[in-house]
Scaffold this motif. Structure first.
Motif, PDB file in Angstrom:
ATOM      1  N   ASN A 106       0.680  -1.240  -0.020  1.00 18.58           N
ATOM      2  CA  ASN A 106       0.167  -0.039  -0.006  1.00 18.58           C
ATOM      3  C   ASN A 106       0.856   1.217   0.046  1.00 18.58           C
ATOM      4  O   ASN A 106       0.699   2.203  -0.815  1.00 18.58           O
ATOM      5  N   ILE A 107       1.847   1.434   0.940  1.00 19.89           N
ATOM      6  CA  ILE A 107       2.821   2.404   0.790  1.00 19.89           C
ATOM      7  C   ILE A 107       3.642   2.657  -0.611  1.00 19.89           C
ATOM      8  O   ILE A 107       3.862   3.547  -0.969  1.00 19.89           O
ATOM      9  N   GLU A 108       4.015   1.326  -1.038  1.00 23.47           N
ATOM     10  CA  GLU A 108       4.802   1.492  -2.129  1.00 23.47           C
ATOM     11  C   GLU A 108       4.094   1.901  -3.523  1.00 23.47           C
ATOM     12  O   GLU A 108       4.571   2.505  -4.466  1.00 23.47           O
ATOM     13  N   PHE A 109       2.712   1.750  -3.495  1.00 22.70           N
ATOM     14  CA  PHE A 109       1.896   1.844  -4.480  1.00 22.70           C
ATOM     15  C   PHE A 109       2.023   3.045  -5.528  1.00 22.70           C
ATOM     16  O   PHE A 109       2.350   3.113  -6.406  1.00 22.70           O
ATOM     17  N   PRO A 110       2.130   4.395  -4.877  1.00 20.74           N
ATOM     18  CA  PRO A 110       2.251   5.620  -5.468  1.00 20.74           C
ATOM     19  C   PRO A 110       3.644   5.608  -6.068  1.00 20.74           C
ATOM     20  O   PRO A 110       3.620   6.370  -7.125  1.00 20.74           O
ATOM     21  N   GLY A 148      -7.696   0.671  13.632  1.00 15.69           N
ATOM     22  CA  GLY A 148      -7.799   1.873  12.981  1.00 15.69           C
ATOM     23  C   GLY A 148      -6.696   2.765  13.096  1.00 15.69           C
ATOM     24  O   GLY A 148      -6.357   3.254  11.998  1.00 15.69           O
ATOM     25  N   GLY A 149      -6.010   2.641  14.245  1.00 19.70           N
ATOM     26  CA  GLY A 149      -4.793   3.676  14.296  1.00 19.70           C
ATOM     27  C   GLY A 149      -3.682   3.098  13.460  1.00 19.70           C
ATOM     28  O   GLY A 149      -3.008   3.919  12.938  1.00 19.70           O
ATOM     29  N   GLN A 150      -3.464   1.824  13.367  1.00 17.40           N
ATOM     30  CA  GLN A 150      -2.481   1.342  12.266  1.00 17.40           C
ATOM     31  C   GLN A 150      -2.919   1.711  10.892  1.00 17.40           C
ATOM     32  O   GLN A 150      -2.027   2.011  10.123  1.00 17.40           O
ATOM     33  N   ARG A 151      -4.181   1.410  10.380  1.00 16.72           N
ATOM     34  CA  ARG A 151      -4.485   1.796   9.136  1.00 16.72           C
ATOM     35  C   ARG A 151      -4.200   3.371   8.802  1.00 16.72           C
ATOM     36  O   ARG A 151      -3.889   3.682   7.850  1.00 16.72           O
ATOM     37  N   GLN A 152      -4.630   4.177  10.051  1.00 17.09           N
ATOM     38  CA  GLN A 152      -4.090   5.624   9.701  1.00 17.09           C
ATOM     39  C   GLN A 152      -2.574   5.770   9.417  1.00 17.09           C
ATOM     40  O   GLN A 152      -2.210   6.501   8.698  1.00 17.09           O
ATOM     41  N   ARG A 153      -1.929   4.879  10.241  1.00 18.35           N
ATOM     42  CA  ARG A 153      -0.263   5.345  10.122  1.00 18.35           C
ATOM     43  C   ARG A 153       0.213   4.791   8.620  1.00 18.35           C
ATOM     44  O   ARG A 153       0.826   5.256   8.012  1.00 18.35           O
ATOM     45  N   VAL A 154      -0.435   3.662   8.193  1.00 17.50           N
ATOM     46  CA  VAL A 154      -0.207   3.320   6.677  1.00 17.50           C
ATOM     47  C   VAL A 154      -0.512   4.266   5.778  1.00 17.50           C
ATOM     48  O   VAL A 154       0.063   4.669   4.938  1.00 17.50           O
ATOM     49  N   ALA A 155      -1.783   4.835   6.000  1.00 18.96           N
ATOM     50  CA  ALA A 155      -2.309   6.086   4.962  1.00 18.96           C
ATOM     51  C   ALA A 155      -1.255   7.254   5.279  1.00 18.96           C
ATOM     52  O   ALA A 155      -1.098   7.920   4.349  1.00 18.96           O
ATOM     53  N   ILE A 156      -1.086   7.484   6.243  1.00 19.58           N
ATOM     54  CA  ILE A 156       0.094   8.718   6.624  1.00 19.58           C
ATOM     55  C   ILE A 156       1.476   8.441   5.859  1.00 19.58           C
ATOM     56  O   ILE A 156       1.899   9.206   5.057  1.00 19.58           O
ATOM     57  N   ALA A 157       1.855   7.145   5.966  1.00 13.84           N
ATOM     58  CA  ALA A 157       3.140   6.793   5.178  1.00 13.84           C
ATOM     59  C   ALA A 157       2.930   6.778   3.687  1.00 13.84           C
ATOM     60  O   ALA A 157       3.858   7.496   2.977  1.00 13.84           O
ATOM     61  N   ARG A 158       1.736   6.355   3.356  1.00 11.93           N
ATOM     62  CA  ARG A 158       1.661   6.288   1.867  1.00 11.93           C
ATOM     63  C   ARG A 158       1.590   7.945   1.394  1.00 11.93           C
ATOM     64  O   ARG A 158       1.979   8.118   0.077  1.00 11.93           O
ATOM     65  N   ALA A 159       0.987   8.784   2.072  1.00  6.05           N
ATOM     66  CA  ALA A 159       0.884  10.127   1.726  1.00  6.05           C
ATOM     67  C   ALA A 159       2.540  10.674   1.472  1.00  6.05           C
ATOM     68  O   ALA A 159       2.576  11.593   0.732  1.00  6.05           O
ATOM     69  N   LEU A 160       3.334  10.282   2.342  1.00  2.00           N
ATOM     70  CA  LEU A 160       4.481  10.958   2.488  1.00  2.00           C
ATOM     71  C   LEU A 160       5.532  10.463   1.896  1.00  2.00           C
ATOM     72  O   LEU A 160       6.555  10.772   1.249  1.00  2.00           O
ATOM     73  N   VAL A 161       5.405   8.943   1.006  1.00  2.00           N
ATOM     74  CA  VAL A 161       6.498   8.032   0.411  1.00  2.00           C
ATOM     75  C   VAL A 161       6.968   8.938  -0.714  1.00  2.00           C
ATOM     76  O   VAL A 161       8.197   8.770  -1.071  1.00  2.00           O
TER      77      VAL A 161
END
Length: 227
Positions: A106-110, A148-161
């Motif tokens: 998920n984080i690598e996708f962008p 939910g908190g872990q998913r939020q952290r994935v979303a944050i890492a994906r936004a920053l990658v």
């Protein structure tokens, strides 16, 4: 400093049956490169609508929206997609993770969509962020296996990658405990200082507001205080 986001005379209206809902009315807003800005206001004030216009996922009914020196109303779908991919990072309240991909994917996708980095560079950048958001133990888990908190952290890492020039965050700490929320905000402030990443938050969270350099207050679709 140069403006990285500029809204001029922006209205946004939505039809609701025979009614027209005025989500934004006459909004003028200029955000300089490298700002750490909070958009604050009660529910229904237009915060999320404003983020959606800046994020090129919606268009203004009237007025002009300029993002990274591009007038979004003049861009075609392909140009808007490219602007989102190469200049913007998004953190959504609903996470918007891909259910069939694990945390790493998920984080690598962008980065795969951008096609700029080789495999080794992608791996180093993704794993670096996974460690920073404290998800090393969950790297191969899928979203439905995460809290939910872990998913939020994935979303944050994906936004920053992708190291975007602008990060748009809709209630980014809503699902995080206090310690994790502070750690994530610290990471964002570090990126803001080191790379001049522009952060624009929509939030009710006082913790986020305390980190902000500027608070823009919205009420009933209008700017009450430009900070």
């Amino acid at each position: 400093m140069s403006a990285i986001v500029e809204l001029t005379g922006v209205d946004k209206e939505y039809p609701l049956g025979k009614l027209v809902v005025k989500a934004l009315q006459g909004v003028d807003l200029r955000i300089e490169r490298g700002e750490f800005t909070v958009i604050a206001g009660p529910s229904g004030s237009g915060k999320t609508t404003l983020l959606n216009l800046v994020g090129c996922v919606d268009v203004a009914t009237r007025g002009k929206v300029v993002v990274a020196e591009r007038s979004t109303g003049e861009l075609g779908d392909g140009e808007l997609t490219a602007l989102r991919l190469h200049h913007l990072g998004f953190i959504f309240q609903t996470f918007n993770l891909i259910s069939v991909l694990d945390v790493y994917q998920n984080i690598e996708f962008p980065l795969l969509l951008q096609g700029k980095l080789g495999k080794q560079e992608r791996q180093e950048r993704v794993m670096g962020l996974i460690e920073q958001v404290q998800l090393g133990a969950q790297v191969h888990q899928r979203p439905n296996e995460l809290s939910g908190g872990q998913r939020q952290r994935v979303a944050i890492a994906r936004a920053l990658v992708t190291r975007p020039s602008i990060v748009l965050a809709d209630e980014p700490t809503a699902n995080l405990d206090s310690a994790t929320g502070e750690a994530i905000l610290g990471l964002m402030r570090e990126l803001n200082a080191r790379e001049e990443t522009t952060f624009i938050f929509s939030t009710h969270d006082q913790r986020v507001m305390e980190h902000a350099r500027r608070i823009v207050k919205l009420r009933d679709g209008r700017i009450e205080d430009a900070g």
